[in-house]
Design an enzyme around this catalytic site. Sequence first.
Site, PDB file in Angstrom:
ATOM      1  N   GLU A   1      11.194  32.342 -23.820  1.00 16.26           N
ATOM      2  CA  GLU A   1      12.178  33.042 -24.652  1.00 16.26           C
ATOM      3  C   GLU A   1      12.612  32.227 -25.868  1.00 16.26           C
ATOM      4  O   GLU A   1      12.986  32.797 -26.891  1.00 16.26           O
ATOM      5  CB  GLU A   1      13.387  33.449 -23.817  1.00 16.26           C
ATOM      6  CG  GLU A   1      13.109  34.554 -22.808  1.00 16.26           C
ATOM      7  CD  GLU A   1      12.420  34.084 -21.535  1.00 16.26           C
ATOM      8  OE1 GLU A   1      12.128  32.856 -21.413  1.00 16.26           O
ATOM      9  OE2 GLU A   1      12.161  34.917 -20.653  1.00 16.26           O
TER      10      GLU A   1
ATOM     11  N   GLY B   1      10.302  41.406 -18.222  1.00  9.61           N
ATOM     12  CA  GLY B   1      10.467  41.325 -16.773  1.00  9.61           C
ATOM     13  C   GLY B   1      10.548  42.740 -16.259  1.00  9.61           C
ATOM     14  O   GLY B   1      10.458  43.698 -17.040  1.00  9.61           O
ATOM     15  N   SER B   2      10.746  42.873 -14.947  1.00  9.70           N
ATOM     16  CA  SER B   2      10.767  44.227 -14.373  1.00  9.70           C
ATOM     17  C   SER B   2      11.869  45.077 -14.998  1.00  9.70           C
ATOM     18  O   SER B   2      11.687  46.271 -15.237  1.00  9.70           O
ATOM     19  CB  SER B   2      10.939  44.146 -12.861  1.00  9.70           C
ATOM     20  OG  SER B   2      12.024  43.289 -12.543  1.00  9.70           O
TER      21      SER B   2
END
Length: 526
Positions: free
Chosen positions: A47, A25-26
């Site tokens: 995940e 993610g960011s």
Amino acid sequence: MPSVRRVSHEFLERQGLTTVFGNPGSNELPFLTGLPDGFRYVLGLHEGAVVGMADGFAQATGRPVLVNLHAASGSGNAMGALTNAVASRTPLVVVAGQQVRSAIGPEANLASVDAPSLMKPLVGWAAEPAYAGDVPRALAQAVFEAGLQRRPTYLSVPYDDWDAEADANASAVLDRRVHRAAAPGANQARWLVERVTGARRPALVLGGDIDSAGLFDEAVRLAERLGGPVWAAPSQFRLPFPNRHPLFRGVLPAGIAPVSEAFEGHDLVLVLGAPVFRYHEYLPGRYLPEGTRLVQVTGDAPAAARAPMGEALVADPGEVIALLLEALGEPEVPAGAHRPVPEPPSEEGPALHPEQVFAALRDESPEDTAYVVESTSTTGAWWRQMDLRHPGSYYFPAAGGLGFGLPGAVGVAMGMPDRPVVGVIGDGSANYGITALWTAAQHRVPLTVVLLRNGTYGALRWFSGLLGVADAPGLDIPGLDFTRIAEGYGVAARHVGGVEELRAELARPVDGPRLIQVDTALTSPS
Ligand code: TZD
Ligand code: CA
């Protein structure tokens, strides 16, 4: 001064944690930039699959493995898979991204509030470093704690830390090595040898740690010197002993009363590398028969502390096996012939009996094939037909959390590229980790997935009988075609109709992942 990122990457490289299983993610991108050349990033699309693949890879290689997850939502998605890694004592080092430090308090989007607490019941150690300069040391601690405890660890790192300048002392962590020695002391050794040599009818119970630690062959030598029966501990996730060896009695049933019954007539039960015990079905009774003494040897101190009965020695089972072999002298029982496999049912209906499928696997697969199994109603059929004689031949979700099987098979195949790997997966189980098929296709992982389609949550049907619950909804899963799902993820797939077609398909060489779907009849797990 180098950046926190540079020192951290170099530390991971020196420790050999260069295969990263992740979903980004960011918050994670600033860690992933500038990875040195030798790193390999294995992308998983969910995940749960990321952790399952990493778990399989770590078990197959016997080494700590780095997992990179997104903050609260990504880490939360991983928790079911982490329950298995905890129970199999897999050293996963989970590094998760966090919002920048100034944004955590105000709870900006993607800030993970109290990140270590989110994971704490599961992981052996969790932290968010108090300041950026502590990140390399904390990362080292995450790696060493995972190895020492053999339990996943979790490090949350605010993403503005990676660009920060490292402390003047940061490079001191680069050369660190942390080892554990766990040989019993002289008095403990004497006590244990007396217990074992003094037993008239000793029995041996072996846990998954025996296989994880590479003690499969040593366990055979010890058993042959003791001459008594050998069981695998209840809720087994690795095979610690050849399953057709003349001394092997199978996996202990996972209930208090039947375990006690199995030990009847034995004055000593020596448990090596297992908790005492991971029961499942609640079948109450006495823990042990009258006159039976239990001694547990494990490297897992909490497992020794929480056992409800017996004496325990926290030590390395390998050291203990070596000292017992020295004390015991020559084997009493020469290794006799392995027990033959029974004939599978010969009748062929539209759905195959699971034993017919497993007999085909046994006959058509190379002898050193590693199997990752997640089909819950076919356990009895599996052990009746299989003949596994090599270490590292069998993996099962250690905490019973579905979603390990498919990803775990991908991870095991990546971790043991020289061995054939087969995933044996139920039509219910497959859905929890299905996205691992994509990773297998992208990396062209040589893997056969045998998908057993009985259209139902078979084990739960059996459980509903056991619990006297006849009318529970939600147990059937019709209408799933895994050949089309697999093809959608880029994996070649075939539906096979009969035993001969299955055997022919299995006998074909693999040069990437493939899925074989076969309709099977519902059987009970026993
Ligand atoms: N969810 C998760 C993550 N783990 C679980 N163990 C379950 C639900 C409950 N569960 C079992 O314990 S066995 C089972 C479920 C749903 C059925 C699995 O079905 P399958 O295998 O098709 O994979 P069988 O051979 O038909 O039982
Ligand atoms: Ca099923």
